[in-house]
Design a protein around this motif. Structure first.
Motif, short mmCIF file in Angstrom:
data_model
loop_
_atom_site.label_atom_id
_atom_site.label_comp_id
_atom_site.label_asym_id
_atom_site.label_seq_id
_atom_site.Cartn_x
_atom_site.Cartn_y
_atom_site.Cartn_z
N PHE A 74 -16.65 30.23 27.91
CA PHE A 74 -16.45 29.61 29.23
C PHE A 74 -16.05 30.70 30.23
O PHE A 74 -15.32 31.63 29.88
CB PHE A 74 -15.32 28.57 29.18
N ARG A 75 -16.53 30.57 31.46
CA ARG A 75 -16.14 31.52 32.51
C ARG A 75 -15.62 30.73 33.72
O ARG A 75 -16.37 30.48 34.69
CB ARG A 75 -17.32 32.41 32.89
N PRO A 76 -14.35 30.31 33.65
CA PRO A 76 -13.80 29.49 34.74
C PRO A 76 -13.63 30.28 36.04
O PRO A 76 -13.60 31.51 36.01
CB PRO A 76 -12.42 29.08 34.19
N LYS A 77 -13.52 29.54 37.15
CA LYS A 77 -13.39 30.19 38.46
C LYS A 77 -11.95 30.21 38.96
O LYS A 77 -11.61 30.91 39.91
CB LYS A 77 -14.29 29.46 39.48
N THR A 78 -11.11 29.36 38.34
CA THR A 78 -9.71 29.31 38.77
C THR A 78 -8.79 29.33 37.55
O THR A 78 -9.20 28.99 36.44
CB THR A 78 -9.42 28.01 39.57
N ILE A 79 -7.53 29.68 37.81
CA ILE A 79 -6.53 29.68 36.73
C ILE A 79 -6.30 28.27 36.21
O ILE A 79 -6.16 28.05 35.00
CB ILE A 79 -5.21 30.30 37.25
N ALA A 80 -6.28 27.31 37.14
CA ALA A 80 -6.06 25.91 36.72
C ALA A 80 -7.15 25.48 35.74
O ALA A 80 -6.87 24.86 34.70
CB ALA A 80 -6.04 25.00 37.94
N GLU A 81 -8.40 25.87 36.08
CA GLU A 81 -9.53 25.52 35.21
C GLU A 81 -9.39 26.24 33.85
O GLU A 81 -9.61 25.64 32.79
CB GLU A 81 -10.82 25.99 35.91
N ALA A 82 -9.00 27.51 33.89
CA ALA A 82 -8.84 28.29 32.65
C ALA A 82 -7.75 27.67 31.77
O ALA A 82 -7.92 27.52 30.55
CB ALA A 82 -8.49 29.73 32.98
N SER A 83 -6.65 27.30 32.40
CA SER A 83 -5.53 26.71 31.67
C SER A 83 -5.94 25.37 31.04
O SER A 83 -5.60 25.08 29.88
CB SER A 83 -4.35 26.56 32.64
N ALA A 84 -6.72 24.58 31.81
CA ALA A 84 -7.18 23.28 31.29
C ALA A 84 -8.13 23.50 30.10
O ALA A 84 -8.06 22.78 29.10
CB ALA A 84 -7.88 22.49 32.40
N LEU A 85 -9.01 24.52 30.22
CA LEU A 85 -9.95 24.81 29.11
C LEU A 85 -9.20 25.25 27.86
O LEU A 85 -9.56 24.89 26.74
CB LEU A 85 -10.93 25.91 29.55
N LEU A 86 -8.13 26.02 28.07
CA LEU A 86 -7.31 26.48 26.93
C LEU A 86 -6.70 25.29 26.21
O LEU A 86 -6.62 25.25 24.98
CB LEU A 86 -6.17 27.38 27.43
N ARG A 87 -6.22 24.33 27.02
CA ARG A 87 -5.58 23.14 26.43
C ARG A 87 -6.61 22.28 25.70
O ARG A 87 -6.36 21.76 24.62
CB ARG A 87 -4.92 22.32 27.53
#
Ligand SMILES: Cc1cc2nc3c(=O)[nH]c(=O)nc-3n(C[C@H](O)[C@H](O)[C@H](O)COP(=O)(O)OP(=O)(O)OC[C@H]3O[C@@H](n4cnc5c(N)ncnc54)[C@H](O)[C@@H]3O)c2cc1C
Length: 288
Positions: free
Chosen positions: A9-22
């Motif tokens: 995954f290559r998210p565009k925001t930290i919020a998106e990255a954090s949600a993907l991690l979860r």
């Protein structure tokens, strides 16, 4: 060896990255890949998904913010080494970054990746603890600021909680009358620190007013030489006083790391010598 299959995954925001991690159990953040990818190829790490934070805007760069240097998590070692802000306001950190690995490692590896990995032989941890830096992380519960001193908790283990991503590192600038130096004995193949020492000192009216001496590479995480305080503070930092402060390193780690390249005894010896050199160089700088 090829790594096991994984989602990317290559998210565009930290919020998106954090949600993907979860959302993705067993997922790992990917930054420069210079520690994670080798581990995956050896199958020492088998993440089910990689969350590549390289495309997130605002995570990279070096800026002066008040009296603090802000360094984005995906800033490469080469960028830290070349930063005019770092060179002017905390030259020791730039010198530390310039000593990491080789050109390729410095061009890909990031400050966030290095400290999250928490390799006991890495360079930034020792320097950042000595400098009194702060690690900023964002996770499901918002932003958290963690003093570098509390961030490294064991071998390859940090204070990061599940779902947290390092967003930046905050480094205090060097005040007038202070000086800092980082010295390491590099492994001849990898350049990782076999032993290292970071010293940050202050001089007022010719006597040592503060000292922060930390050694690395000898145990699971950076170790502060607390006794350097009583050996140095309030004294004129001449060669004998510096010698007695550096000698405190020997008693510090009862069970130093050992491998085929360096015994524990040799590592401690190196750390004492490097501590002496780092202190002497830091005091020279503090004199201005
Ligand atoms: C040949 C070689 C020589 C080296 N020599 C040295 C050396 O002399 N000194 C030294 O200090 N290092 C050295 N390194 C390590 C190098 O500095 C790596 O770049 C660094 O350890 C990891 O940074 P990275 O950006 O590549 O992280 P990655 O490999 O992408 O990630 C490493 C770990 O950190 C996690 N992570 C990455 N970014 C974040 C973040 N923002 N938030 C939360 N978790 C994150 C990942 O999930 C992974 O677990 C060397 C590496 C190699 C391959």
């Amino acid at each position: 060896m090829y790594p096991e299959n994984f989602a990317y995954f290559r998210p565009k925001t930290i919020a998106e990255a954090s949600a993907l991690l979860r959302k993705n159990k067993g997922a790992r953040v990917l930054a420069g890949g210079h520690s994670l990818l080798p581990a995956m190829k050896f199958r020492l790490a088998t993440p089910k998904a990689l969350i590549d934070i390289g495309g997130i805007k605002g995570l990279c760069g070096v800026q002066m913010r008040g009296k603090t240097i802000w360094i984005g998590a995906t800033t490469t070692h080469a960028e830290v080494a070349a930063s005019p802000v770092v060179r002017k306001s905390c030259p020791m950190l730039g010198e530390t970054a310039a000593q990491i690995g080789d050109l390729q490692v410095r061009n890909r590896g990031t400050i966030g990746g290095s400290i999250a990995h928490a390799d006991p032989a890495a360079d930034y941890p020792t320097a950042l603890v000595a400098l009194g830096a702060t690690v900023v992380a964002r996770g499901p519960k918002g932003e958290r600021k963690i003093p570098a001193e509390e961030f490294f908790v064991d071998l390859f283990t940090t204070a990061l909680k599940a779902g947290e991503i390092i967003t930046s590192v905050l480094v205090p600038t060097m005040a007038k009358g202070s000086g800092a130096s980082y010295m390491k004995h590099p492994h001849p193949a990898s350049r990782y620190a076999v032993a290292a020492a970071a010293a940050v000192v202050g001089i007022t009216n010719g006597v040592c007013s503060r000292v922060s001496l930390v050694i690395g590479g000898v145990s699971a995480m950076p170790v502060r030489v607390l006794r350097a305080q009583s050996a140095l503070v309030g004294k004129k930092p001449d060669a004998a006083v510096i010698d007695s402060a550096a000698a405190q390193v020997a008693a510090l780690v009862p069970d130093p790391m050992a491998d085929t390249y360096a015994s524990g005894e040799f590592r401690i010896h190196l750390a004492s010598v490097l501590a002496k050199r780092a202190l002497a160089a830091a005091f020279e700088r503090a004199k201005g």
